[in-house]
Design a protein around this motif. Structure first.
Motif, mmCIF file in Angstrom:
data_model
loop_
_atom_site.group_PDB
_atom_site.id
_atom_site.type_symbol
_atom_site.label_atom_id
_atom_site.label_comp_id
_atom_site.label_asym_id
_atom_site.label_seq_id
_atom_site.Cartn_x
_atom_site.Cartn_y
_atom_site.Cartn_z
ATOM 1 N N GLY A 1 -2.185 16.419 10.105
ATOM 2 C CA GLY A 1 -3.247 17.083 10.853
ATOM 3 C C GLY A 1 -4.034 18.032 9.971
ATOM 4 N N GLU A 2 -3.324 18.713 9.067
ATOM 5 C CA GLU A 2 -3.987 19.625 8.133
ATOM 6 C C GLU A 2 -4.962 18.862 7.233
ATOM 7 N N ALA A 3 -4.535 17.712 6.747
ATOM 8 C CA ALA A 3 -5.405 16.901 5.893
ATOM 9 C C ALA A 3 -6.658 16.490 6.670
ATOM 10 N N PHE A 4 -6.483 16.122 7.929
ATOM 11 C CA PHE A 4 -7.626 15.678 8.714
ATOM 12 C C PHE A 4 -8.563 16.813 9.090
ATOM 13 N N ALA A 5 -8.062 18.022 9.177
ATOM 14 C CA ALA A 5 -8.945 19.164 9.442
ATOM 15 C C ALA A 5 -9.972 19.291 8.318
ATOM 16 N N ASP A 6 -9.543 19.076 7.084
ATOM 17 C CA ASP A 6 -10.472 19.103 5.945
ATOM 18 C C ASP A 6 -11.455 17.924 6.000
ATOM 19 N N TYR A 7 -10.969 16.764 6.413
ATOM 20 C CA TYR A 7 -11.817 15.570 6.461
ATOM 21 C C TYR A 7 -12.893 15.669 7.531
ATOM 22 N N ILE B 1 2.926 -1.099 4.360
ATOM 23 C CA ILE B 1 2.341 0.223 4.141
ATOM 24 C C ILE B 1 3.478 1.232 4.067
ATOM 25 N N VAL B 2 3.580 1.919 2.950
ATOM 26 C CA VAL B 2 4.602 2.958 2.799
ATOM 27 C C VAL B 2 3.921 4.297 3.072
ATOM 28 N N PHE B 3 4.081 4.766 4.304
ATOM 29 C CA PHE B 3 3.541 6.072 4.669
ATOM 30 C C PHE B 3 4.459 7.151 4.108
ATOM 31 N N SER B 4 3.897 8.075 3.361
ATOM 32 C CA SER B 4 4.667 9.171 2.773
ATOM 33 C C SER B 4 3.904 10.470 3.001
ATOM 34 N N GLU B 5 4.500 11.546 2.610
ATOM 35 C CA GLU B 5 3.935 12.872 2.879
ATOM 36 C C GLU B 5 2.487 13.018 2.395
ATOM 37 N N ASN B 6 2.159 12.455 1.255
ATOM 38 C CA ASN B 6 0.817 12.628 0.699
ATOM 39 C C ASN B 6 -0.085 11.409 0.851
ATOM 40 N N PHE C 1 -1.777 10.537 3.255
ATOM 41 C CA PHE C 1 -2.959 10.932 4.017
ATOM 42 C C PHE C 1 -3.906 11.824 3.239
ATOM 43 N N HIS C 2 -3.475 12.284 2.096
ATOM 44 C CA HIS C 2 -4.332 13.120 1.262
ATOM 45 C C HIS C 2 -5.189 12.274 0.318
ATOM 46 N N SER C 3 -5.089 10.970 0.443
ATOM 47 C CA SER C 3 -5.868 10.059 -0.383
ATOM 48 C C SER C 3 -6.850 9.300 0.505
ATOM 49 N N ARG C 4 -8.124 9.545 0.305
ATOM 50 C CA ARG C 4 -9.138 8.796 1.056
ATOM 51 C C ARG C 4 -9.068 7.315 0.686
ATOM 52 N N ARG C 5 -8.692 7.030 -0.531
ATOM 53 C CA ARG C 5 -8.560 5.625 -0.947
ATOM 54 C C ARG C 5 -7.474 4.927 -0.131
ATOM 55 N N CYS C 6 -6.324 5.579 0.038
ATOM 56 C CA CYS C 6 -5.258 4.994 0.856
ATOM 57 C C CYS C 6 -5.729 4.785 2.289
ATOM 58 N N LEU C 7 -6.456 5.749 2.821
ATOM 59 C CA LEU C 7 -6.943 5.638 4.197
ATOM 60 C C LEU C 7 -7.965 4.508 4.333
ATOM 61 N N ASP C 8 -8.831 4.348 3.344
ATOM 62 C CA ASP C 8 -9.784 3.236 3.368
ATOM 63 C C ASP C 8 -9.064 1.890 3.266
ATOM 64 N N SER D 1 0.843 -1.184 0.000
ATOM 65 C CA SER D 1 0.000 0.000 0.000
ATOM 66 C C SER D 1 0.885 1.243 0.000
ATOM 67 N N PHE D 2 0.622 2.168 -0.932
ATOM 68 C CA PHE D 2 1.441 3.375 -1.044
ATOM 69 C C PHE D 2 0.688 4.433 -1.823
ATOM 70 N N ARG D 3 1.176 5.649 -1.748
ATOM 71 C CA ARG D 3 0.632 6.752 -2.554
ATOM 72 C C ARG D 3 1.561 6.927 -3.743
ATOM 73 N N GLY D 4 1.076 6.622 -4.933
ATOM 74 C CA GLY D 4 1.900 6.582 -6.134
ATOM 75 C C GLY D 4 2.681 7.834 -6.441
ATOM 76 N N GLY D 5 2.084 9.001 -6.298
ATOM 77 C CA GLY D 5 2.773 10.237 -6.625
ATOM 78 C C GLY D 5 3.994 10.488 -5.767
ATOM 79 N N ASP D 6 3.987 9.977 -4.538
ATOM 80 C CA ASP D 6 5.111 10.185 -3.620
ATOM 81 C C ASP D 6 6.249 9.211 -3.858
ATOM 82 N N THR D 7 5.907 7.940 -4.017
ATOM 83 C CA THR D 7 6.943 6.908 -4.013
ATOM 84 C C THR D 7 6.817 5.895 -5.127
#
Length: 165
Positions: free
Chosen positions: A130-136, A80-85, A87-94, A27-33
């Motif tokens: 935390g910023e991402a979660f404020a929007d969520y 799980i490869v946690f990277s900067e972005n 958390f900006h993907s609801r799909r990754c979080l799901d 599991s990873f966010r493609g744009g980051d890694t």
């Protein structure tokens, strides 16, 4: 325990556990890694004979397809490869919520990698996370609690903190 012996060990199927098709769900966010670290990790795992599934094979978008949830269930473990972005993907979080459910319900092993992120920021959802979660909080109230719990649980696991490429 060596990773090779863990990932290649055979296990018998029981009615309560699904047939294991993959050794690792990655599991990873493609744009980051996706084309750097994660690509090298994927190739290294496959090169060692470890059956690895990359979540980028099921298309993009914010929703998690039922087929992808099944792949997670049918994996022995998840990396799980946690990277900067991430958390900006609801799909990754799901995906993460499903991974942590499978750890609890099916005994899957979960291995977090903190790629250029502080594990404590993941655990506590602070900093840019935390910023991402404020929007969520405003638009995804029904999911935020599960996402936060899954992040905290995953960040509390033993893993690797990578600061350099």
């Amino acid at each position: 325990m060596s990773s090779t012996s863990y990932f290649t060990a055979s296990s018998s199927s029981t009615p309560s556990s699904p047939h294991r098709i993959h050794d690792v769900f990655l599991s990873f966010r493609g744009g980051d890694t996706g084309f750097t670290f994660t690509e090298h990790l994927y190739k290294a795992l496959v090169g060692r004979g470890i059956r690895t599934f990359r979540d980028d094979k099921m298309g993009s978008g914010e929703g998690v397809a039922p087929e992808l949830l099944k792949v997670i269930e049918e994996s022995r473990s998840s990396v799980i490869v946690f990277s900067e972005n991430y958390f900006h993907s609801r799909r990754c979080l799901d995906e993460l919520v499903k991974i942590m459910e499978c750890q609890k319900d099916l005994g899957q092993a979960v291995f977090p990698i903190f790629y250029h992120v502080d594990p404590s920021h993941v655990r506590k959802q602070t900093g840019s996370f935390g910023e991402a979660f404020a929007d969520y909080e405003e638009n995804w109230k029904d999911k935020v609690g599960r996402w936060r719990t899954a992040l905290t649980e995953a960040a509390n696991l033993s893993g690797w903190h990578l600061l350099d490429g």
